[in-house]
Design a protein around this motif. Structure first.
Motif, PDB file in Angstrom:
ATOM      1  N   THR A   1     -28.385 -29.179 -52.220  1.00 52.35           N
ATOM      2  CA  THR A   1     -28.660 -30.597 -52.445  1.00 52.35           C
ATOM      3  C   THR A   1     -29.925 -30.970 -51.663  1.00 52.35           C
ATOM      4  O   THR A   1     -30.087 -30.578 -50.507  1.00 52.35           O
ATOM      5  CB  THR A   1     -27.467 -31.479 -52.055  1.00 52.35           C
ATOM      6  OG1 THR A   1     -27.727 -32.843 -52.402  1.00 52.35           O
ATOM      7  CG2 THR A   1     -27.149 -31.396 -50.565  1.00 52.35           C
ATOM      8  N   GLN A   2     -30.810 -31.712 -52.297  1.00 47.87           N
ATOM      9  CA  GLN A   2     -32.101 -32.040 -51.703  1.00 47.87           C
ATOM     10  C   GLN A   2     -31.964 -33.214 -50.731  1.00 47.87           C
ATOM     11  O   GLN A   2     -31.383 -34.255 -51.072  1.00 47.87           O
ATOM     12  CB  GLN A   2     -33.124 -32.403 -52.780  1.00 47.87           C
ATOM     13  CG  GLN A   2     -34.487 -32.832 -52.264  1.00 47.87           C
ATOM     14  CD  GLN A   2     -35.256 -31.689 -51.632  1.00 47.87           C
ATOM     15  OE1 GLN A   2     -35.345 -30.597 -52.204  1.00 47.87           O
ATOM     16  NE2 GLN A   2     -35.843 -31.926 -50.463  1.00 47.87           N
ATOM     17  N   VAL A   3     -32.517 -33.036 -49.560  1.00 47.59           N
ATOM     18  CA  VAL A   3     -32.631 -34.119 -48.579  1.00 47.59           C
ATOM     19  C   VAL A   3     -34.117 -34.313 -48.291  1.00 47.59           C
ATOM     20  O   VAL A   3     -34.811 -33.365 -47.910  1.00 47.59           O
ATOM     21  CB  VAL A   3     -31.882 -33.788 -47.280  1.00 47.59           C
ATOM     22  CG1 VAL A   3     -32.198 -34.826 -46.203  1.00 47.59           C
ATOM     23  CG2 VAL A   3     -30.386 -33.720 -47.535  1.00 47.59           C
ATOM     24  N   THR A   4     -34.597 -35.531 -48.513  1.00 50.21           N
ATOM     25  CA  THR A   4     -35.999 -35.850 -48.272  1.00 50.21           C
ATOM     26  C   THR A   4     -36.076 -37.017 -47.300  1.00 50.21           C
ATOM     27  O   THR A   4     -35.485 -38.071 -47.553  1.00 50.21           O
ATOM     28  CB  THR A   4     -36.720 -36.201 -49.576  1.00 50.21           C
ATOM     29  OG1 THR A   4     -36.607 -35.109 -50.501  1.00 50.21           O
ATOM     30  CG2 THR A   4     -38.198 -36.486 -49.311  1.00 50.21           C
ATOM     31  N   VAL A   5     -36.799 -36.812 -46.200  1.00 55.24           N
ATOM     32  CA  VAL A   5     -36.957 -37.846 -45.183  1.00 55.24           C
ATOM     33  C   VAL A   5     -38.415 -38.271 -45.172  1.00 55.24           C
ATOM     34  O   VAL A   5     -39.305 -37.462 -44.885  1.00 55.24           O
ATOM     35  CB  VAL A   5     -36.527 -37.345 -43.806  1.00 55.24           C
ATOM     36  CG1 VAL A   5     -36.603 -38.478 -42.786  1.00 55.24           C
ATOM     37  CG2 VAL A   5     -35.118 -36.764 -43.857  1.00 55.24           C
ATOM     38  N   SER A   6     -38.661 -39.533 -45.464  1.00 50.16           N
ATOM     39  CA  SER A   6     -40.027 -40.038 -45.506  1.00 50.16           C
ATOM     40  C   SER A   6     -40.416 -40.624 -44.146  1.00 50.16           C
ATOM     41  O   SER A   6     -39.580 -41.164 -43.424  1.00 50.16           O
ATOM     42  CB  SER A   6     -40.165 -41.098 -46.589  1.00 50.16           C
ATOM     43  OG  SER A   6     -39.344 -42.208 -46.298  1.00 50.16           O
TER      44      SER A   6
END
Length: 121
Positions: free
Chosen positions: A115-120
């Protein structure tokens, strides 16, 4: 046949939180340790955290104090609570159960699809 299905990934701003879940289903008798790994683009897959059926935990130094792994044995489910997220936490997160005792009497290693986790920033 055993499946590990992850959920809970997404996009979050730095400093935010996410909770990942992984549910194992199929011809399971019991599961010993379960864990989370992650793989960022261009990097090798790395350990994030593991938990035994007895509740003993282990964390990568980079996530200690920010991430918490937990599980419900009766549901064959493991969770990863991620707080104070940083851009460097961006990765595909994979659930792993390296020693699943299945109905044919064998012990096998299973992985979720990620599962993709993206932190901006």
């Amino acid at each position: 046949q055993v499946q590990l299905v992850e959920s809970g990934g997404g996009l979050v701003q730095a400093g935010g939180s996410l909770r990942l879940s992984c549910a194992a289903s199929g011809s399971i008798i019991s599961i010993n340790a379960m864990g989370w790994y992650r793989q960022a683009p261009g990097k090798q897959r790395e350990l994030v955290a593991t938990i035994t059926s007895g509740g003993s935990t282990n964390y990568a130094d980079s996530v200690k104090g920010r991430f918490t792994i937990s599980r419900i044995n009766a549901k064959n489910t493991v969770y990863l609570q991620m707080n104070s997220l940083k851009p460097e936490d961006t990765a595909v997160y994979y659930c792993n159960a390296p020693s699943v005792w299945v109905l044919d009497g064998s012990r096998r290693d299973y992985w979720g699809q990620g599962t993709q986790v993206t932190v901006s920033s």
